[in-house]
Design an enzyme around this catalytic site. Structure first.
Site, PDB file in Angstrom:
ATOM      1  CD  GLU A 137      41.958  36.575  34.917  1.00  0.00           C
ATOM      2  OE1 GLU A 137      42.638  36.151  33.965  1.00  0.00           O
ATOM      3  OE2 GLU A 137      41.637  37.760  35.035  1.00  0.00           O
TER       4      GLU A 137
ATOM      5  CD  GLU B 277      44.598  40.270  37.389  1.00  0.00           C
ATOM      6  OE1 GLU B 277      44.391  40.528  36.183  1.00  0.00           O
ATOM      7  OE2 GLU B 277      45.112  39.204  37.779  1.00  0.00           O
TER       8      GLU B 277
END
Ligand code: GBH
Length: 448
Positions: A167, A351
């Site tokens: 991320e 995720e």
């Protein structure tokens, strides 16, 4: 047997990150990370007093934790390496004891038939490098590639799926623009530079991997589909800005070797002219895209917000304890969006999960977490639906295996399917863990 859209070799696992679970951040010669510094600074850390000093004590309980993964039937485990355990100064000298921890973890996983997915960077840069400018320093791309080489040389083959960055949007937006995450800067001029260097570092690590690596390497991005609140040109434009800022800022250079044009509009004079050769480095071919999905946004033009794009609160919807709307359809939509915009690379959900209220103690050895069970069922079904519509999704890494340090929010937000009592370190599988074991055992057929 009910039909399942999931292919036979679909990989079911869980994800964690080093600083959130390991504890003992300075053990065995490790160098401190920016999260060590940030979490110990009450002026910076929102959940004052919560640090990664002990966390889930996974550093000392690794073997038991892997045994529990096995018991639950996990087929894969996505973990991250703390850069400073391996290279205490960030570059140069290798700390064999720190590297040894990850080598033991990987060997223990393999001995239990659990496939390791290894993330190089989940937000914990060594302070030694932050003191040299961190991601604002152009040399960070070389530092990162050198660090990657140490891991590839030791572990490639045993690890067959590598992730460069987790991320980059969160690293930049939280770490350099809004200051909610380490290193805690708030600077509009720094944010694009940190982003760009993160992507150069990603490219440099992929390039280094191709020198010796024989398996797969990819990038993990957080994606939140942005839906325009109306058909008005203003709301449509706001939707495009929000999408460019969060969802395309990293995929566009990694896959297409360019930035979305909206970023220049968003950052104005803070958006530099980048050297053309940087894009050749950033656009290294990758083997898969990792998608982290939690929620969506409905966006409207609203100049009281940055980007002149504000969220439309979804008052009728269920929200998690982090305040995020539960919206399973968004996962189907975003997987198809990736396919449409970035081509047919294999996709992994790296995720997905939710924080809901769970008690600090698991009374009677059980934790009933119906909202999390419902969240998981619906999101896994949403992936099935994307697969039926042509998305090439290869695996699902649930966030998270254990309750853990939710960064600046501390221990109050529980994302685990395994409950952790932070007084005693007792682990108790929640009902959601039982559900997930069934999903794995039946390849999700029980959901249909
Ligand atoms: C991940 O990031 C991290 O990789 C992981 O370490 C972390 O523990 C986990 O998620 C849970 O937080 O306020 O409705 O606009 C999450 C990325 C980006 C997801 C911001 C939520 C804001 C939603 N997040 N996003 S909203």
């Amino acid at each position: 047997m009910t039909q399942t859209p999931f292919p036979d070799d679909f990989l079911w696992g869980c994800a964690t990150a080093a600083y959130q679970i390991e504890g003992s951040p300075l053990a065995d010669g490790a160098g401190a990370s920016i999260w060590q510094r940030f979490s110990h600074d009450p002026r910076l850390m929102a959940a004052k007093g919560d640090t990664g000093d002990v966390a889930c004590d996974h550093y000392n309980r690794m073997a038991d934790d892997v045994a529990l993964m096995k018991e639950l039937g996990l087929q894969a485990y996505r973990f991250s390496v703390a850069w400073g355990r391996v290279l205490p100064e960030g570059t140069g000298r290798v700390n064999q004891a720190g590297l040894g921890f990850y080598e033991r973890l990987v060997d223990t996983l393999l001995a239990n038939d659990i496939e390791p997915l290894c993330t190089l960077y989940h937000w914990d840069m060594p302070v030694a490098l932050d003191d040299r400018g961190g991601w604002l320093n152009r040399d960070s791309a070389d530092w990162f590639a050198d660090y990657g080489r140490v891991l590839f040389d030791r572990l490639d083959g045993r690890v067959k799926k590598w992730v460069t960055l987790n991320e980059p949007w969160v690293v930049t937006d939280g770490g350099y623009l809004h200051g909610a995450l380490a290193p805690g800067h708030r600077n509009m001029f720094e944010a694009p530079i940190a982003s760009h260097n993160l992507m150069r570092a990603h490219g440099a690590a992929v390039k280094a991997y191709r020198e010796t690596g024989k398996h797969e390497i990819g990038l993990v991005v957080n994606l939140e589909p942005k839906y325009a609140a109306s058909d008005s040109p203003e709301d449509q434009a706001a939707q495009r800005r929000a999408e460019a800022y969060m969802n395309r800022q990293y995929l566009e250079p990694a896959i297409h070797g360019r930035y979305p044009p909206e970023l220049k509009e968003i950052f104005g004079e803070a958006w530099p002219d980048w050297p053309a050769e940087d894009f050749a480095l950033i656009q290294q071919p990758i083997d898969f895209i990792g998608v982290n999905y939690y929620t969506r946004n409905v966006t409207r033009a609203d100049d009281s917000w940055p980007l002149n794009a504000g969220p439309v609160p979804q008052t009728q919807a269920t929200h998690t304890t982090t305040g995020w709307e539960v919206f399973p359809q968004g996962l189907t939509d975003v997987l198809l969006w990736v396919k449409e915009n970035y081509g047919d690379l294999p996709l992994y959900i790296t995720e997905n999960g939710a924080a809901f209220y769970d008690p600090p103690n698991a009374e009677g050895g059980r934790v009933d977490d119906p909202l999390r069970v419902d969240y998981l069922r619906k999101h896994i079904a949403a992936i099935g639906s994307a697969i039926e519509q042509g998305a090439d999704v290869r695996g699902y890494m649930l966030w998270s295996f254990l309750d853990n340090l939710e960064w600046s929010l501390g221990y109050s937000k529980r994302f685990g399917i395994v409950h952790v009592n932070f007084e005693t370190q007792a682990r108790t599988p929640k009902n959601s863990a039982r559900l997930y074991s069934q999903v794995i055992a039946t390849n999700a057929a029980t959901l249909y």
